[in-house]
Structure formats: C-alpha cells, structure tokens
Write a protein that holds these residues in place. Sequence first.
Motif, PDB file in Angstrom:
ATOM      1  N   PRO A 172      13.597  11.215  -5.806  1.00 39.90           N
ATOM      2  CA  PRO A 172      15.031  11.422  -5.562  1.00 39.90           C
ATOM      3  C   PRO A 172      15.824  10.118  -5.466  1.00 39.90           C
ATOM      4  CG  PRO A 172      13.809  11.703  -3.530  1.00 39.90           C
ATOM      5  CD  PRO A 172      12.791  11.455  -4.584  1.00 39.90           C
ATOM      6  N   LEU A 173      15.180   8.998  -5.098  1.00 41.17           N
ATOM      7  CA  LEU A 173      15.876   7.722  -4.949  1.00 41.17           C
ATOM      8  C   LEU A 173      14.883   6.579  -5.096  1.00 41.17           C
ATOM      9  CD1 LEU A 173      16.561   6.959  -1.204  1.00 41.17           C
ATOM     10  CD2 LEU A 173      15.221   8.902  -1.931  1.00 41.17           C
ATOM     11  N   ARG A 174      15.439   5.395  -5.217  1.00 42.22           N
ATOM     12  CA  ARG A 174      14.603   4.207  -5.379  1.00 42.22           C
ATOM     13  C   ARG A 174      13.898   3.878  -4.063  1.00 42.22           C
ATOM     14  NH1 ARG A 174      15.126   0.565  -9.270  1.00 42.22           N
ATOM     15  NH2 ARG A 174      17.187   1.420  -9.757  1.00 42.22           N
ATOM     16  N   GLY A 175      12.631   3.471  -4.185  1.00 44.92           N
ATOM     17  CA  GLY A 175      11.891   3.117  -2.981  1.00 44.92           C
ATOM     18  C   GLY A 175      10.402   3.046  -3.244  1.00 44.92           C
ATOM     19  N   LEU A 176       9.653   2.865  -2.149  1.00 44.25           N
ATOM     20  CA  LEU A 176       8.192   2.797  -2.209  1.00 44.25           C
ATOM     21  C   LEU A 176       7.620   4.145  -1.794  1.00 44.25           C
ATOM     22  CD1 LEU A 176       7.582  -0.701  -0.563  1.00 44.25           C
ATOM     23  CD2 LEU A 176       7.792  -0.150  -2.993  1.00 44.25           C
ATOM     24  N   TYR A 177       6.673   4.662  -2.588  1.00 42.67           N
ATOM     25  CA  TYR A 177       6.068   5.968  -2.354  1.00 42.67           C
ATOM     26  C   TYR A 177       4.552   5.815  -2.285  1.00 42.67           C
ATOM     27  CZ  TYR A 177      10.605   7.952  -3.721  1.00 42.67           C
ATOM     28  OH  TYR A 177      11.930   8.285  -3.813  1.00 42.67           O
ATOM     29  N   PHE A 178       3.934   6.683  -1.496  1.00 44.35           N
ATOM     30  CA  PHE A 178       2.480   6.701  -1.375  1.00 44.35           C
ATOM     31  C   PHE A 178       1.960   8.051  -1.885  1.00 44.35           C
ATOM     32  CE2 PHE A 178      -1.392   7.798   0.933  1.00 44.35           C
ATOM     33  CZ  PHE A 178      -2.176   6.686   0.667  1.00 44.35           C
ATOM     34  N   PHE A 179       0.891   8.015  -2.705  1.00 45.89           N
ATOM     35  CA  PHE A 179       0.307   9.222  -3.288  1.00 45.89           C
ATOM     36  C   PHE A 179      -1.194   9.227  -3.030  1.00 45.89           C
ATOM     37  CE2 PHE A 179       4.040   8.185  -5.792  1.00 45.89           C
ATOM     38  CZ  PHE A 179       4.719   9.397  -5.836  1.00 45.89           C
ATOM     39  N   SER A 180      -1.742  10.434  -2.844  1.00 42.50           N
ATOM     40  CA  SER A 180      -3.196  10.604  -2.683  1.00 42.50           C
ATOM     41  C   SER A 180      -3.643  11.847  -3.452  1.00 42.50           C
ATOM     42  CB  SER A 180      -3.567  10.720  -1.202  1.00 42.50           C
ATOM     43  OG  SER A 180      -2.995  11.882  -0.643  1.00 42.50           O
ATOM     44  N   LEU A 181      -4.825  11.727  -4.078  1.00 39.75           N
ATOM     45  CA  LEU A 181      -5.394  12.818  -4.881  1.00 39.75           C
ATOM     46  C   LEU A 181      -6.825  13.066  -4.421  1.00 39.75           C
ATOM     47  CD1 LEU A 181      -5.387  14.762  -7.352  1.00 39.75           C
ATOM     48  CD2 LEU A 181      -6.168  12.803  -8.719  1.00 39.75           C
ATOM     49  N   ASN A 182      -7.161  14.367  -4.208  1.00 42.41           N
ATOM     50  CA  ASN A 182      -8.519  14.762  -3.830  1.00 42.41           C
ATOM     51  C   ASN A 182      -8.979  15.879  -4.774  1.00 42.41           C
ATOM     52  OD1 ASN A 182      -9.140  13.412  -0.986  1.00 42.41           O
ATOM     53  ND2 ASN A 182      -7.005  14.092  -0.972  1.00 42.41           N
ATOM     54  N   VAL A 183     -10.181  15.698  -5.357  1.00 45.19           N
ATOM     55  CA  VAL A 183     -10.746  16.708  -6.266  1.00 45.19           C
ATOM     56  C   VAL A 183     -12.227  16.907  -5.926  1.00 45.19           C
ATOM     57  CG1 VAL A 183      -9.118  16.150  -8.112  1.00 45.19           C
ATOM     58  CG2 VAL A 183     -11.371  15.024  -8.023  1.00 45.19           C
ATOM     59  N   HIS A 184     -12.769  17.998  -6.445  1.00 45.03           N
ATOM     60  CA  HIS A 184     -14.189  18.307  -6.276  1.00 45.03           C
ATOM     61  C   HIS A 184     -14.823  18.347  -7.677  1.00 45.03           C
ATOM     62  CE1 HIS A 184     -17.887  20.393  -5.132  1.00 45.03           C
ATOM     63  NE2 HIS A 184     -17.560  20.182  -3.852  1.00 45.03           N
TER      64      HIS A 184
END
Length: 264
Positions: A172-184
């Motif tokens: 939605p706007l400029r900035g720093l984002y953190f993402f996490s992904l978990n799979v099996h």
Amino acid sequence: MGTTTVCPLWAVLLLPLVVSGVPTEEPTSGEAVDPSFSGSCRRCCDSEDTLAPADASVAAPPSPLPYALPEVRPYINITILKGDKGDRGLLGTPGKLGQEGPRGDRGPQGIKGAKGQAGSPGSPCRTHSSAFSVGRKTALHSSEDFQPLLFDTVFVNPDGHFDMAAGHFVAPLRGLYFFSLNVHSWNFKETYVHVVHNGAAAVILYAQPSDRSIMQSQSVMLALAPEDRVWVRLFKRERENAVYSDDVDTYITFSGHLIKPEDD
C-alpha cells in the motif's frame, strides 16, 4: 647742638599720646569694678585665659545667684515644619527569589463547562500499517515451469492488501516489509519454491527428495514501493516438484507485515 634741639621737640609731640591712654574718669560710688582689669591695654579678641587677672591670688567674685538656672530649650512644633510629599522614586533592583513554598491543598472541583463545537474535518488518513497471513490446505504438484502458489485460508488480512484470487501481496505504501514462507515437502519429491518480487525471485526455498517429508521455512525483508507485488511460485526442473498439505491441517503458510513506512 643739633641733638639737644631735637629731643625737646620729640617730647612735645609724644605728650598728647601718653595722656590719651590714661583713664580720666574714676568709678562712681555704686558702680562695680571689674577685678580682672589690671589697668593695662587689651585686645577684644583675647581669650579668657589671656584676660585672667595678673595677680592669681585675687579670687573671682561669687555668683550673685544662690542656684544655677536650668537650661531653657525652645519648643519647635514639627508638624508645622513638614513639607509637601515628594515625587515617587525610581524602581529599585528586584531582590532574590525566595524559597518555594509548600504545595497548597487541592482546590474544589470546578463546574463542568459547556460542550464545544465540532472541529473541521481533518485530512484523509494515510495508511501506516499493513499485515497479512494466509495458508493452503491442499497439496500441489507443479505442471509448468513457473506455477503460482495460491492460498485458500485467510488468517489475517484486515486491509485486504493480499489478493487471494491472484495470490499476490500488493504494497500500500513505500517502506520496509518482512515476509516468511513455510512449506512441507513431499516424500521422494523435490521442493523448489521462489518468493517473487515483481517477477524476479528474491529468495529460494529448497528441499531435496527424501524418504521422509520435512517442514522447510524461508524469510526475507524487502524494500517496497507502492503497488509492488510479492508472491510465491513453484519452479519445475527435471524432477517432479511438489508441496504437501491435507484438508485437516495447514502445512503451507505465507505471512508478511510492514516494519517501517517511508515518506515518498
């Protein structure tokens, strides 16, 4: 002969002066005579010591009064001597501050005032937060080289920034984002997954084929501009690529949130 002629002449000239210095009047029978008068000449500026009798054995006459007169001081009415009020003087230098006094008692509660008028509308609020968390309950085998990983479960998506139909998060706007992904992973199958930022793989999650399925995770922090997109896809190579899940438990999750917004 000249000397004998001059002497009788000087005697004639000095005789009147000698006669004028001798008193010609005598005191009358009722007049007192100043005992200090010695018959010699004196100056009016001579002091009392100078004017003392020549014969110290002669005593001063006794006081004519049997007692001493009291000293008389004149009475002055001060009230009649008071002058008019003077002009106001200049302001003096302020003194030093004194010590702070003790705190006073709490005063009584005042009367409640009237309700004020409503203020003018403010500027439109700008979004300063963003978060999502989604999951998938069904397994997936890749059927093409790059296959998007779609999600069917929403845990958190308050502002709708994650597009469930496309499987994309839209910043939605400029900035720093953190993402996490978990799979099996799936038994005896390769697991090869990309976290994609605007079409390019940002990070990779990988698990080799094994007789045992395991949980794998990956995380990343990205600097995003407004309308940037982040999603997950499977990458197919020579081996079969798959992720495992079932209808009961959620084995696949994808989450992200804004850490720090930045001004445009």
